[in-house]
Design an enzyme around this catalytic site. Structure first.
Site, PDB file in Angstrom:
ATOM      1  CE1 TYR A 163     -49.078  -9.701 -29.601  1.00 56.36           C
ATOM      2  CE2 TYR A 163     -50.127  -8.011 -28.254  1.00 56.36           C
ATOM      3  CZ  TYR A 163     -49.785  -9.327 -28.463  1.00 56.36           C
ATOM      4  OH  TYR A 163     -50.144 -10.286 -27.549  1.00 56.36           O
TER       5      TYR A 163
ATOM      6  CB  ALA B 133     -56.262 -15.029 -26.128  1.00 55.58           C
TER       7      ALA B 133
ATOM      8  CG  ASN C  74     -52.265 -14.119 -34.651  1.00 59.95           C
ATOM      9  OD1 ASN C  74     -52.522 -14.729 -33.612  1.00 59.95           O
ATOM     10  ND2 ASN C  74     -51.513 -13.031 -34.663  1.00 59.95           N
TER      11      ASN C  74
ATOM     12  N   PRO D  53     -59.295 -12.979 -31.864  1.00 61.00           N
ATOM     13  CG  PRO D  53     -59.318 -13.988 -29.773  1.00 61.00           C
ATOM     14  CD  PRO D  53     -59.326 -14.315 -31.236  1.00 61.00           C
TER      15      PRO D  53
ATOM     16  NE  ARG E 290     -53.816  -7.270 -27.678  1.00 62.20           N
ATOM     17  CZ  ARG E 290     -53.747  -8.521 -28.132  1.00 62.20           C
ATOM     18  NH1 ARG E 290     -53.851  -8.785 -29.419  1.00 62.20           N
ATOM     19  NH2 ARG E 290     -53.605  -9.515 -27.304  1.00 62.20           N
TER      20      ARG E 290
HETATM   21  C1  DQA Z   1     -50.570 -13.466 -30.416  1.00 64.56           C
HETATM   22  C2  DQA Z   1     -50.036 -14.066 -29.107  1.00 64.56           C
HETATM   23  C3  DQA Z   1     -51.174 -14.480 -28.187  1.00 64.56           C
HETATM   24  O1  DQA Z   1     -50.660 -15.025 -26.990  1.00 64.56           O
HETATM   25  C4  DQA Z   1     -52.025 -13.263 -27.835  1.00 64.56           C
HETATM   26  O2  DQA Z   1     -53.118 -13.646 -27.039  1.00 64.56           O
HETATM   27  C5  DQA Z   1     -52.472 -12.502 -29.044  1.00 64.56           C
HETATM   28  C6  DQA Z   1     -51.519 -12.301 -30.145  1.00 64.56           C
HETATM   29  C7  DQA Z   1     -49.439 -12.935 -31.310  1.00 64.56           C
HETATM   30  O3  DQA Z   1     -49.712 -12.674 -32.483  1.00 64.56           O
HETATM   31  O4  DQA Z   1     -48.305 -12.767 -30.858  1.00 64.56           O
HETATM   32  O5  DQA Z   1     -53.572 -11.984 -29.088  1.00 64.56           O
HETATM   33  O6  DQA Z   1     -51.258 -14.485 -31.126  1.00 64.56           O
END
Ligand code: DQA
Length: 150
Positions: free
Chosen positions: A23, A82, A79, A10, A18
């Site tokens: 990120y 959340a 990945n 997600p 975002r």
């Molecule tokens: C994530 C870290 C998670 O906590 C977050 O909800 C994401 C991205 C990351 O790639 O750092 O959506 O997985």
């Protein structure tokens, strides 16, 4: 050519726009192109998928398990966003499908809010790559390739 499944959960469709300070500014399409290139260098075909829906991710893990058993898929770079911190269903899917999964996080989740420190996936993951930005996907492909070589 054996495949490697690059699976994103997600909100990762929003990569590039975002929270770029967390990120980075690379888009998901660019990450997927990077994965395809790197996989090809190792003699693998990257199959790239993203969904915001937990059940869809469960289905794709199951499929990867079938492909892995048939010798067509080396494993999954995942990945889960959340869902990492909430999903017993994804934990059970990985365990049940019996397919090597490398858990990836772009950010170092352990330097962030406490609710991100808990992962339901880590206990069933083959390996974990955390905090190296989108380069983590490349590291995970290499790790999976090494770990699953005959
Ligand atoms: C994530 C870290 C998670 O906590 C977050 O909800 C994401 C991205 C990351 O790639 O750092 O959506 O997985």
């Amino acid at each position: 050519m054996p495949t490697v499944l690059i699976l994103n959960g997600p909100n990762l469709n929003l990569l590039g726009t975002r929270r770029p300070e967390v990120y980075g500014s690379t888009t998901l399409a660019e990450v997927e192109a990077l994965c395809r290139e790197e996989a090809e260098r190792l003699g693998l075909e990257a199959v790239c998928r993203q969904s915001n829906h937990e059940g869809q991710l469960v289905d794709w893990i199951h499929e990867a398990g079938v492909e892995h058993k048939a010798g067509r898929c080396v494993g999954v770079v995942f990945n889960a966003g959340a869902y990492t911190h909430t999903s017993v269903a994804l934990h059970d899917a990985i365990e049940g499908a019996d397919v090597p999964v490398v858990e990836v996080h772009i950010s170092n989740v352990h330097r962030r809010e406490e609710f991100r420190h808990r992962s339901y996936l880590s206990p069933v993951a083959r390996g974990i790559v955390v905090g190296f930005g989108v380069y983590g996907y490349v590291l995970a492909i290499h790790g999976l390739h090494q770990a699953t070589r005959p």
